[in-house]
Design an enzyme around this catalytic site. Structure first.
Site, PDB file in Angstrom:
ATOM      1  N   ASP A 139       0.855  -1.197   0.000  1.00 20.42           N
ATOM      2  CA  ASP A 139       0.000   0.000   0.000  1.00 20.42           C
ATOM      3  C   ASP A 139       0.887   1.241   0.000  1.00 20.42           C
ATOM      4  O   ASP A 139       1.675   1.442   0.918  1.00 20.42           O
ATOM      5  CB  ASP A 139      -0.881  -0.027   1.265  1.00 20.42           C
ATOM      6  CG  ASP A 139      -1.603   1.298   1.491  1.00 20.42           C
ATOM      7  OD1 ASP A 139      -1.963   1.586   2.649  1.00 20.42           O
ATOM      8  OD2 ASP A 139      -1.785   2.046   0.501  1.00 20.42           O
ATOM      9  N   ASN A 193      -0.317   4.523  -0.312  1.00 15.76           N
ATOM     10  CA  ASN A 193      -0.937   5.802   0.109  1.00 15.76           C
ATOM     11  C   ASN A 193      -1.631   5.696   1.460  1.00 15.76           C
ATOM     12  O   ASN A 193      -2.466   6.530   1.801  1.00 15.76           O
ATOM     13  CB  ASN A 193      -1.923   6.281  -0.974  1.00 15.76           C
ATOM     14  CG  ASN A 193      -3.076   5.292  -1.153  1.00 15.76           C
ATOM     15  OD1 ASN A 193      -3.052   4.182  -0.611  1.00 15.76           O
ATOM     16  ND2 ASN A 193      -4.067   5.686  -1.909  1.00 15.76           N
ATOM     17  N   ASP A 209      -1.830  -1.258  -3.787  1.00 18.92           N
ATOM     18  CA  ASP A 209      -2.154  -0.514  -5.010  1.00 18.92           C
ATOM     19  C   ASP A 209      -1.014  -0.620  -6.027  1.00 18.92           C
ATOM     20  O   ASP A 209       0.053  -1.187  -5.730  1.00 18.92           O
ATOM     21  CB  ASP A 209      -2.433   0.943  -4.667  1.00 18.92           C
ATOM     22  CG  ASP A 209      -1.382   1.517  -3.715  1.00 18.92           C
ATOM     23  OD1 ASP A 209      -1.755   2.002  -2.626  1.00 18.92           O
ATOM     24  OD2 ASP A 209      -0.178   1.422  -4.050  1.00 18.92           O
ATOM     25  N   ASP A 223      -5.116 -10.445 -15.601  1.00 17.21           N
ATOM     26  CA  ASP A 223      -6.090 -11.486 -15.264  1.00 17.21           C
ATOM     27  C   ASP A 223      -7.388 -11.173 -16.019  1.00 17.21           C
ATOM     28  O   ASP A 223      -8.014 -10.137 -15.790  1.00 17.21           O
ATOM     29  CB  ASP A 223      -6.345 -11.467 -13.746  1.00 17.21           C
ATOM     30  CG  ASP A 223      -6.826 -12.813 -13.235  1.00 17.21           C
ATOM     31  OD1 ASP A 223      -6.385 -13.230 -12.151  1.00 17.21           O
ATOM     32  OD2 ASP A 223      -7.629 -13.449 -13.950  1.00 17.21           O
ATOM     33  N   ASP A 228      -9.473 -16.407 -16.251  1.00 15.42           N
ATOM     34  CA  ASP A 228     -10.243 -16.883 -15.106  1.00 15.42           C
ATOM     35  C   ASP A 228     -11.342 -17.872 -15.546  1.00 15.42           C
ATOM     36  O   ASP A 228     -12.110 -17.570 -16.454  1.00 15.42           O
ATOM     37  CB  ASP A 228     -10.895 -15.657 -14.450  1.00 15.42           C
ATOM     38  CG  ASP A 228     -11.512 -15.984 -13.114  1.00 15.42           C
ATOM     39  OD1 ASP A 228     -10.764 -16.395 -12.218  1.00 15.42           O
ATOM     40  OD2 ASP A 228     -12.741 -15.859 -12.967  1.00 15.42           O
ATOM     41  N   GLU A 280      -7.141 -20.727 -16.530  1.00 12.45           N
ATOM     42  CA  GLU A 280      -7.485 -21.350 -15.259  1.00 12.45           C
ATOM     43  C   GLU A 280      -8.634 -22.285 -15.568  1.00 12.45           C
ATOM     44  O   GLU A 280      -9.762 -21.847 -15.795  1.00 12.45           O
ATOM     45  CB  GLU A 280      -7.926 -20.314 -14.211  1.00 12.45           C
ATOM     46  CG  GLU A 280      -8.079 -20.969 -12.854  1.00 12.45           C
ATOM     47  CD  GLU A 280      -9.167 -20.385 -11.992  1.00 12.45           C
ATOM     48  OE1 GLU A 280     -10.095 -19.775 -12.538  1.00 12.45           O
ATOM     49  OE2 GLU A 280      -9.085 -20.531 -10.781  1.00 12.45           O
ATOM     50  N   HIS A 288      -3.966 -17.151  -5.079  1.00 11.30           N
ATOM     51  CA  HIS A 288      -4.808 -16.365  -4.164  1.00 11.30           C
ATOM     52  C   HIS A 288      -6.033 -17.139  -3.688  1.00 11.30           C
ATOM     53  O   HIS A 288      -6.793 -16.654  -2.845  1.00 11.30           O
ATOM     54  CB  HIS A 288      -5.233 -15.076  -4.875  1.00 11.30           C
ATOM     55  CG  HIS A 288      -6.055 -15.368  -6.071  1.00 11.30           C
ATOM     56  ND1 HIS A 288      -5.539 -15.961  -7.217  1.00 11.30           N
ATOM     57  CD2 HIS A 288      -7.366 -15.213  -6.312  1.00 11.30           C
ATOM     58  CE1 HIS A 288      -6.499 -16.149  -8.102  1.00 11.30           C
ATOM     59  NE2 HIS A 288      -7.623 -15.699  -7.576  1.00 11.30           N
ATOM     60  N   ASP A 289      -6.244 -18.330  -4.279  1.00  9.91           N
ATOM     61  CA  ASP A 289      -7.391 -19.163  -3.874  1.00  9.91           C
ATOM     62  C   ASP A 289      -6.958 -20.319  -2.987  1.00  9.91           C
ATOM     63  O   ASP A 289      -7.812 -21.054  -2.488  1.00  9.91           O
ATOM     64  CB  ASP A 289      -8.073 -19.800  -5.100  1.00  9.91           C
ATOM     65  CG  ASP A 289      -8.741 -18.792  -5.995  1.00  9.91           C
ATOM     66  OD1 ASP A 289      -8.821 -19.057  -7.211  1.00  9.91           O
ATOM     67  OD2 ASP A 289      -9.158 -17.739  -5.496  1.00  9.91           O
TER      68      ASP A 289
HETATM   69  O1  TEU Z   1     -11.441 -19.302  -9.269  1.00  7.63           O
HETATM   70  C1  TEU Z   1     -12.225 -20.332  -9.852  1.00  7.63           C
HETATM   71  C2  TEU Z   1     -12.494 -21.380  -8.878  1.00  7.63           C
HETATM   72  O2  TEU Z   1     -12.866 -22.465  -9.196  1.00  7.63           O
HETATM   73  C3  TEU Z   1     -12.323 -21.017  -7.474  1.00  7.63           C
HETATM   74  O3  TEU Z   1     -13.622 -20.958  -6.967  1.00  7.63           O
HETATM   75  C4  TEU Z   1     -11.488 -22.042  -6.789  1.00  7.63           C
HETATM   76  O4  TEU Z   1     -11.734 -23.309  -7.323  1.00  7.63           O
HETATM   77  C5  TEU Z   1     -11.907 -22.106  -5.365  1.00  7.63           C
HETATM   78  O5  TEU Z   1     -11.923 -20.790  -4.916  1.00  7.63           O
HETATM   79  C6  TEU Z   1     -10.891 -22.953  -4.606  1.00  7.63           C
HETATM   80  O6  TEU Z   1     -11.189 -22.839  -3.243  1.00  7.63           O
HETATM   81  C7  TEU Z   1     -11.406 -18.107 -10.049  1.00  7.63           C
HETATM   82  C8  TEU Z   1     -10.592 -17.085  -9.273  1.00  7.63           C
HETATM   83  O7  TEU Z   1      -9.259 -17.563  -9.120  1.00  7.63           O
HETATM   84  C9  TEU Z   1     -11.263 -16.892  -7.937  1.00  7.63           C
HETATM   85  O8  TEU Z   1     -10.495 -16.014  -7.106  1.00  7.63           O
HETATM   86  C10 TEU Z   1     -12.628 -16.286  -8.185  1.00  7.63           C
HETATM   87  O9  TEU Z   1     -13.303 -16.192  -6.942  1.00  7.63           O
HETATM   88  C11 TEU Z   1     -13.447 -17.178  -9.134  1.00  7.63           C
HETATM   89  O10 TEU Z   1     -12.726 -17.630 -10.260  1.00  7.63           O
HETATM   90  C12 TEU Z   1     -14.601 -16.366  -9.703  1.00  7.63           C
HETATM   91  O11 TEU Z   1     -14.071 -15.375 -10.546  1.00  7.63           O
HETATM   92 CA    CA Z   2      -3.453   2.006  -1.158  1.00  9.75          CA
END
Ligand code: TEU
Ligand code: CA
Length: 561
Positions: A24, A26, A32, A101, A203, A259, A335-336
């Site tokens: 971050d 700011n 950001d 993405d 995605d 993905e 991130h998932d």
């Molecule tokens: O994720 C697709 C997806 O299948 C996810 O739901 C994943 O399998 C699950 O979160 C695992 O726990 C993509 C993106 O990476 C995710 O961040 C988004 O929430 C999702 O699509 C909808 O855009």
């Molecule tokens: Ca910020």
């Protein structure tokens, strides 16, 4: 050299940034674009070649940017288009490429297309989305369950129809059957390519073609039926991607990674075929999808680490099956997903760094393009969820509401331990830069609490310690950049029945690499490295015990055939 065609993205190492949690600049507590630009030298030092940015477009952030309301503008919280242009230019100055993405299976319900679409049945944008009549009894068209719990259909009383949303109700699915939708998507993709970006992570791209009969199926204990098998790898998905390739991708030298939720190896050979008519590679989820792990409590929710045999069987299958037919991606984290050292390794103070380096060795010496998720390179760990108040992720909150509160299928304590193990918030705690307040991520109040272990686990400490996980990743990346065998060598499994050791070879011409990793916290016998004629390329131990692998020990040696 291998018979495989060479490409820059086959030789690259990708670093994924979740902008909200990276840096971050700011003081508003939200990461950001200028925060990313300020840390490009750190990424250059690590040696990565590409940054994959999780979505930075305008969004109401129902799903933290994966619900887009304007594809041609930057989310105000992340900065301006000028900030993006500066980030792109500064990254390119450091020979770092930027991959965006692309979220086009769905938009936000606040996108102008959907605002128009829901106005009336004869609105020109109506068919940009998937609307269906209720059943005779006024119910949803079928019992499909959204990936974020509950029905995948939302009733809209203005026009008396339901719309499909495979994710949250604020993420209505686009209707790819409509050629106007495909035109709009190709146009926005071309717009970003003309700005000079270097590729797309796409995605849930495997979900853009649905079975148009929207078939229902047997109900699960939660009263819903399986949607995945009717929306993944659908009847026209390859047709759409080949059209996308002709219209946009083939005009630029891009990295493209799909993905591909629900993808099988057979399907991956089509998505990532070596003719280059669709995408460069795909992400599969077989090794990270807790649901497939026999110990899952419900769906993806599990609180038991997968066994080595389970993970190795999957990764080896993908290595062997794609060989010469399609290119693959290599990842533990995103991130998932939960943090790899907590999910597959051992995040105790004693073994965290050793096991993080071991896991990195197992992945980065395989064939395919490796992805590093922000913080993985310093061994960041999962956090502890003590109550629902600690959760901000829509997937977690919706699952709690349905499974714990409404249907009482899961006990709250068990659900919290599942969040500890596989909750997406684990990966979204702020990047830990140093041991000052909020780990140096922000001077304000962070949007999500920093992991309390930041005084010990942070970039500053890692850079000061030559034995840190950071420098080990730096060495792994350097191996990929300097040794063609790491990129193009053929994969050959070893010790396929071992419950302790993951071992394999890479072969290119007369050269052989032997990779072995002890997946346990015990010393185990191993005769793969007898004799000292081999050249050791990397190990997470300075000394070795002949005939054994020490706890979480990884070794890579080069020998000639
Ligand atoms: O994720 C697709 C997806 O299948 C996810 O739901 C994943 O399998 C699950 O979160 C695992 O726990 C993509 C993106 O990476 C995710 O961040 C988004 O929430 C999702 O699509 C909808 O855009
Ligand atoms: Ca910020």
């Amino acid at each position: 050299m291998s018979s495989e065609t060479h490409a820059w993205w086959k030789e690259a190492v990708i670093y994924q940034i979740y902008p909200r949690s990276f840096a971050d600049s700011n003081g508003d507590g939200i990461g950001d674009l200028n925060g990313i630009t300020a840390h490009l030298d750190y990424l250059a030092k690590l040696g990565i070649d590409v940054i994959w940015l999780s979505p930075i477009y305008e969004s109401p952030n129902d799903d933290n940017g994966y619900d887009i309301s304007d594809y041609r503008n930057i989310m105000a919280e992340f900065g301006t288009m000028e900030d993006f242009d500066r980030l792109l230019a500064e990254a390119h100055k450091r020979n770092i490429r930027i991959v965006m993405d692309l979220v086009v299976n769905h938009t936000s319900d606040e996108h102008p297309w959907f605002i128009e679409s829901r106005k009336s049945k004869d609105n020109p944008y109506r068919d940009y989305y998937i609307w269906r009549d209720p059943t005779e009894t006024g119910e949803a068209p079928n019992h499909w369950e959204s990936c974020f719990s509950g029905s995948a259909w939302q009733y809209d009383d203005l026009t008396g129809q339901y719309y499909l949303h495979c994710f949250s109700r604020k993420q209505p699915d686009l209707n790819w059957e409509n050629s106007k939708v495909r035109e709009e998507v190709f146009d926005l993709m071309d717009w970003w390519c003309r700005k000079g970006i270097d590729g797309f992570r796409m995605d849930v791209i495997s979900m853009i073609s649905k079975d148009q009969s929207f078939p229902d199926g047997p109900l699960n204990a939660d009263g819903y039926s399986d949607m995945f098998s009717h929306v993944c790898n659908g009847p026209r998905v390859h047709e759409y991607l080949q059209e996308m390739n002709r219209r946009v991708l083939s005009k630029y030298d891009l990295l493209t990674v799909g993905e591909a939720a629900g993808v099988t190896v057979e399907e991956a050979k089509k998505y990532a075929n070596s003719d280059g008519t669709e995408l460069g590679m795909v992400f599969h989820f077989e090794h990270t999808d807790g649901a497939a792990n026999s110990d899952a409590v419900w769906g993806k929710w599990t609180c038991t680490p997968p066994k080595l045999s389970y993970v190795r069987k999957i990764l080896n299958k993908w290595q062997l099956e794609l060989e010469g037919k399609a290119w693959g991606s290599l990842y533990w984290d995103n991130h998932d997903q939960p943090r790899v050292v907590s999910r597959f390794g051992n995040d105790s103070p004693k073994w965290r760094e050793k096991s993080a380096k071991m896991l990195a060795t197992v992945l980065h010496l395989q064939k395919g393009t490796p992805y590093i998720y922000q913080g993985e390179e310093i061994g960041m760990t999962n956090r502890h969820f003590s109550s629902l108040a600690d959760c901000v992720d829509i997937e977690e909150k919706n699952a709690w509401q349905q499974l714990v509160v409404e249907q009482k299928i899961m006990d709250g304590k068990v659900m919290l331990s599942c969040f500890d193990c596989v909750g997406r918030d684990n990966a979204r705690t702020p990047m830990q830069w140093d041991d000052t307040a909020n780990a140096g991520f922000t001077t304000g109040e962070p949007w999500l609490a920093v992991n309390p272990n930041y005084p010990v686990i942070n970039v500053k400490a890692a850079l000061a310690d030559k034995q840190s996980v950071f420098y080990y990743y730096q060495r792994l990346i350097a191996l990929r950049h300097t040794l063609p065998i790491v990129v193009y060598g053929r994969f050959k499994p070893l010790l396929e029945d071992s419950e302790e050791i993951y071992a394999y070879q890479r072969i290119l011409g007369e050269q052989v690499l032997v990779v072995a990793a002890n997946w346990t916290d015990k010393e185990v016998p191993c005769d793969l490295f007898v004799g000292d004629q081999d050249e050791e390329l990397i190990s997470n131990y300075d000394t070795h015990k002949a005939g054994f692998l020490q706890p979480y020990e990884a070794r890579v040696v080069r020998k000639s055939r």
